[in-house]
Structures are given as C-alpha cells and as structure tokens.
Write a protein that holds these residues in place. Structure first.
Motif: not given
Length: 231
Positions: A179-180, A185, A197, A207, A210, A213
């Motif tokens: 995910e971004d 998330i 992430a 983020l 997550a 990352i």
C-alpha cells in the motif's frame, strides 16, 4: 510457520504499481471545476487520495455544501472514467522495479490487486505494462459497498484468493498487502493482513501503521515478504 507461511501478495494499484494519482486528479478537476467544486492538488492528497471515485465525489459535494443523488453520482463517475481513459492514452509508466517484482512474485505465489479504482481504469494499464496475466484475482471499486479504509475490499480479495487456490490454505495472516496510503494500510490491517508501505505518495511518518516501510519496491525480494509474514 517458516517460509511456507507466505501464501499470496496483494497489490494496491494507484500509487503502488503506477503513478496514476496525478491523472485521477486531473480527471476529477475537469468534472468538478465547471461545477464550482474544484480543489487543489494538496487538498486531493490530504482529503481525497485513497477514496474510490464514488466516495471522492460524495466528499467533494459535501465539502461544497451541495447534495448529490444516486443518478447524478453515477453520471459523474461515468464521465470521470471516460476522461481518465483519454488521459491514460497519453502514456503511463510503472514505478521503478515494480514490474520485475511482480514477475518474480508471480512465479512463486498467487497475486491479487485490491484497488479503489474502477476495473476499466486498471485493465488498460496492465495491458500497457504487459502484466495483465500476473494477477489471478482483482477486487475493484464496483465490488464493495465501502471503499478503503473500510476492510471490505481486502476481506473480499483474501476470500477470492482462497477460492481460486483451495489447496494452498490462503488466510489473511499469510498474505502481504502493498500500500501507499494511510487509508490503504488501515484497510488491509483491518482485514488481518500485514502491510508493506511504499513512500510513493506519503512520507514514512504517515505510514507508521505498516509492518514495513520502504522508499521503493525495486529492492524487495520474495525473501523480504516471507520475513514479514513470519515475524
């Protein structure tokens, strides 16, 4: 559990595989500005990124103090989808290393896409990138009543993967989502899926929920994903 625990990898689309967020933003503005409901790129990042088209239009009208019925909403979604297709023909490119990662992962485990975009937005780009056959399962905006951060789309993605591969014992805890966005998330985590992430759209401090990352997907290997589901 060991290395055998990794059963599948689920990719978000916009902001993970391709940088389509500016294209979505442009398409939204073409629809909304004549209605007096346009907004800046920063507002898009802060408020709208991560929404599917339905919720993005609802939020834009709500923010503008305007009402929107279902028929009007459907017309706006269709118009924006048409505009987005026109923009895509100008060209899109994948983030560095992501096509190679998809190729490597697909040789080892099933892959899925879980996105708030429309299927008609996604499929032409997958064909352009020649990765349309890498994903066995796809969950898009049309298939769930609530968009991310609601976990419904990820719950459905895991269910579809388990149905498509009944002998693999696919569960949420043995998948990894990529995910971004913070909303993505929360969505994946809410479905019980650990998350990688990537800081394509937001900085790392946004983020933090997550499991891991990264600044780019280019250097990740399947071994990294196996570590995420076994820690």
């Amino acid at each position: 559990m060991g290395e055998r625990c990794l059963k599948a990898v689920i990719f978000d689309f916009d902001g993970v595989i391709v940088d389509t967020e500016p294209l979505h933003y442009r398409s939204f503005q073409v629809v909304l500005e004549p209605l007096g409901l346009g907004y800046s790129w920063q507002e898009y990042v802060d408020r709208y990124m991560g929404f599917d088209d339905r919720d993005a239009f609802i939020e834009a009208f709500r923010a503008g103090g305007r009402s929107l019925d279902q028929s009007g909403l459907e017309e706006l979604i269709a118009l924006k989808a048409s505009l987005f297709q026109d923009v895509v023909t100008e060209g899109v490119s994948a983030y560095p290393g992501v096509v190679a990662l998809i190729s490597a992962l697909s040789a080892e485990v099933p892959l899925a896409i879980c996105s708030g975009a429309l299927r008609s937005d996604i499929e032409p780009i997958l064909r352009i990138l020649a990765i349309e056959n890498a994903f066995t399962v796809m969950v898009t905006a049309e298939e769930v009543a609530a968009s991310k951060p609601d976990p419904a789309s990820y719950v459905l993605a895991v269910r579809k993967l388990a149905t498509a591969f009944p002998d693999r014992g696919i569960t949420a805890a043995c998948c990894v989502a990529i995910e971004d966005t913070p909303a993505g998330i929360v969505s994946a985590s809410g479905a019980g899926i650990p998350v990688v992430a990537v800081t394509n759209s937001y900085s790392a401090d946004h983020l933090s929920k997550a499991s891991r990352i990264v600044s780019s997907l280019a250097d990740l290997t399947i071994a990294d994903f196996k570590t995420i589901v076994t820690t």
